[in-house]
Design an enzyme around this catalytic site. Structure first.
Site, short mmCIF file in Angstrom:
data_model
loop_
_atom_site.label_atom_id
_atom_site.label_comp_id
_atom_site.label_asym_id
_atom_site.label_seq_id
_atom_site.Cartn_x
_atom_site.Cartn_y
_atom_site.Cartn_z
N ASP A 134 44.14 38.83 53.47
CA ASP A 134 42.94 39.93 53.35
C ASP A 134 41.86 39.61 53.48
O ASP A 134 40.90 40.35 53.46
CB ASP A 134 43.21 40.57 51.62
N HIS B 167 46.95 32.27 47.28
CA HIS B 167 48.12 33.11 47.37
C HIS B 167 49.15 32.23 46.63
O HIS B 167 49.26 31.15 46.42
CB HIS B 167 48.59 32.85 48.83
#
Ligand code: ACO
Length: 427
Positions: free
Chosen positions: A363, A306
């Site tokens: 996700d 991320h």
């Protein structure tokens, strides 16, 4: 602690103030940099650039903290529902019972979509990606709601906001129903906001709709977890398009396109496709771990890493637990979940991932829940957009109320210097 930084350039010294946020984050205020020094900055991917001051979402990527308007994501996911969170994000405070009832009633009043919109949807082939369809339909809504563009008062804004919160779920449901060949339908105002979305998506023409509390709660939680994430790619897109005063729906349509990409919201689809491919290939997670680490192989472990979290994504922790619960409650034994857990375990012990601080993101597990809820893989990013809608709206509203200037970055030009045109037959 110093309240300014000094830049020395060409023998001159320039002071720039330090701005401090409520969580003690510090930034150099360079608003006067160009006018004072003639310099600009270069920062591809905006890794060091703050585009605004915002009071909506706080996240600390090192500590794995995420809060909406000061409330922790863990507490909101456990105690609030999606509509309350939407109100909180957009208007800054949790609603009381009357405020929430009025908000929901105002949304319900706007829940029809012009029938002509069905013709636009009809024009798309069934194979069209739902994100492209959703972005186009959101943009097309402007033609049927022109007053949503020139919003000059908070009242206008409120009307544009409730309108899109009402109509967007219809577009999401229609996008899914078109894919499945089901008749396009409207919702049921007697239901809660999320339950109604679920009904609009899944009601079959020949059967009564049966609500399932486990499914609705899981969906509610997923939407809350996706509702905002400060200045990410799609949110920055919404703010920058909105900064030209293009209107809320146009800004959202652009945000949907930004979210579509596999490095952003499209990752949830990519994760599931990756897990399915690993399963079809015999479930050899080690092989795919090796591919992810091989710099000559474009394969990346989707759902890992991320831009901001260099620690566990707090949303991933909540989703992992929810995935276990939902699959258990629904009695689903999905081998994909075991592959995901295996990959996570290996990655968390592997120096490649540990050194680069690559952890599972939101996700990694969300697709497994969507799959358990019967949502087709291609619709996963659409579900993300549905969850992110209040966050985009809140960010757009904040940008407009703060009267932010039009977004317009600078560049460092590295092309040809001036040269003279040569006629085509002489080139
Ligand atoms: N698998 C393998 N290696 C990775 C991964 C991954 N998923 N993510 C990052 N790396 C490596 C990079 O190759 C790079 O290695 P290097 O330093 O040896 O060159 C290093 O980790 C840093 O990666 P960057 O791409 O520079 O990090 P950045 O912050 O630009 O990218 C991103 C973040 C785009 C999320 C990236 O981690 C990625 O592509 N992940 C997979 C896609 C994904 O899951 N996206 C969803 C993000 S969450 C969201 O949008 C809701």
């Amino acid at each position: 602690m110093s309240d300014k930084v000094t830049l020395e350039f060409n023998g001159n010294k320039y002071d720039f103030p330090i701005v401090e946020g409520t969580e003690k984050e510090q930034a150099i205020d360079i608003k006067t940099l160009r006018s004072a020094t003639g310099l600009t900055t270069i920062d591809p991917g905006y890794k060091n650039t703050g585009s605004c001051e915002s009071a909506i979402t706080f996240l600390d990527g090192e500590k794995g903290i995420l809060r909406y308007r000061g409330y922790s994501i863990e507490e909101l996911a456990e105690k609030a529902d999606f509509l309350e969170v939407a109100y909180l994000l957009i208007f800054g405070e949790l609603p009381n019972t009357d405020q929430l009832a009025k908000f929901h009633a105002d949304i319900k009043k706007e829940s029809h979509v012009d029938e002509e919109m069905k013709k636009i949807l009809d024009g798309f082939p069934k194979s069209a990606h739902p994100m492209g369809v959703l972005s186009s339909l959101t943009s097309a809504l402007i033609a049927f709601n022109p007053s949503s563009v020139n919003v000059t008062s908070e009242n206008d804004m409120y009307h544009a906001i409730v309108r899109i919160l009402a109509k967007f779920p219809v577009l999401v449901a229609w996008t899914l129903r078109k894919k499945k060949g089901l008749p396009l339908d409207y919702g049921d105002d007697s239901l809660g906001y999320v339950e109604n979305i679920h009904k609009m998506m899944f009601k079959r023409p020949s059967e009564d709709y049966k609500s399932n509390k486990i499914v609705i709660d899981a969906l509610d939680k997923l939407l809350i977890l996706h509702a905002d994430h400060e200045q990410n790619c799609s949110t920055s897109t919404v703010r920058i398009v909105g900064s030209s005063h293009a209107g809320l729906f146009a800004s959202l349509s652009a945000g949907i396109s930004a979210l579509w990409g596999p490095l952003h919201g499209g990752a949830n689809q990519a994760v599931l496709e990756m897990l399915e491919a690993i399963e079809a290939d015999g479930g050899d997670t080690k092989k795919y771990m090796a591919k992810a680490k091989d710099k000559n192989d474009p394969f990346r472990l989707m759902g890992f890493g991320h831009r901001v979290y260099k620690n566990f994504d707090p949303r991933a922790k909540i989703i992992k637990v929810a995935a276990d619960e939902v699959l258990n409650d629904l009695g689903i034994d999905d081998p994909i979940l075991d592959i995901a857990k295996g990959l996570e375990k290996e990655a968390l012990e592997d120096p490649y991932f540990v050194d680069r601080k690559l952890y599972p993101n939101v996700d990694f597990y969300s697709g497994i829940i969507y799959r358990a809820l019967g949502i087709p893989t291609e619709m996963f990013t659409v579900m993300f957009a549905l969850g992110r809608l209040p966050g985009w709206i809140a960010q757009w509203r904040e940008m407009r109320l703060n009267n932010e200037p039009i977004g317009r970055p600078r560049q460092v030009y590295v092309g040809e210097n001036h040269r003279f045109f040569v006629e085509v037959n002489k080139r």
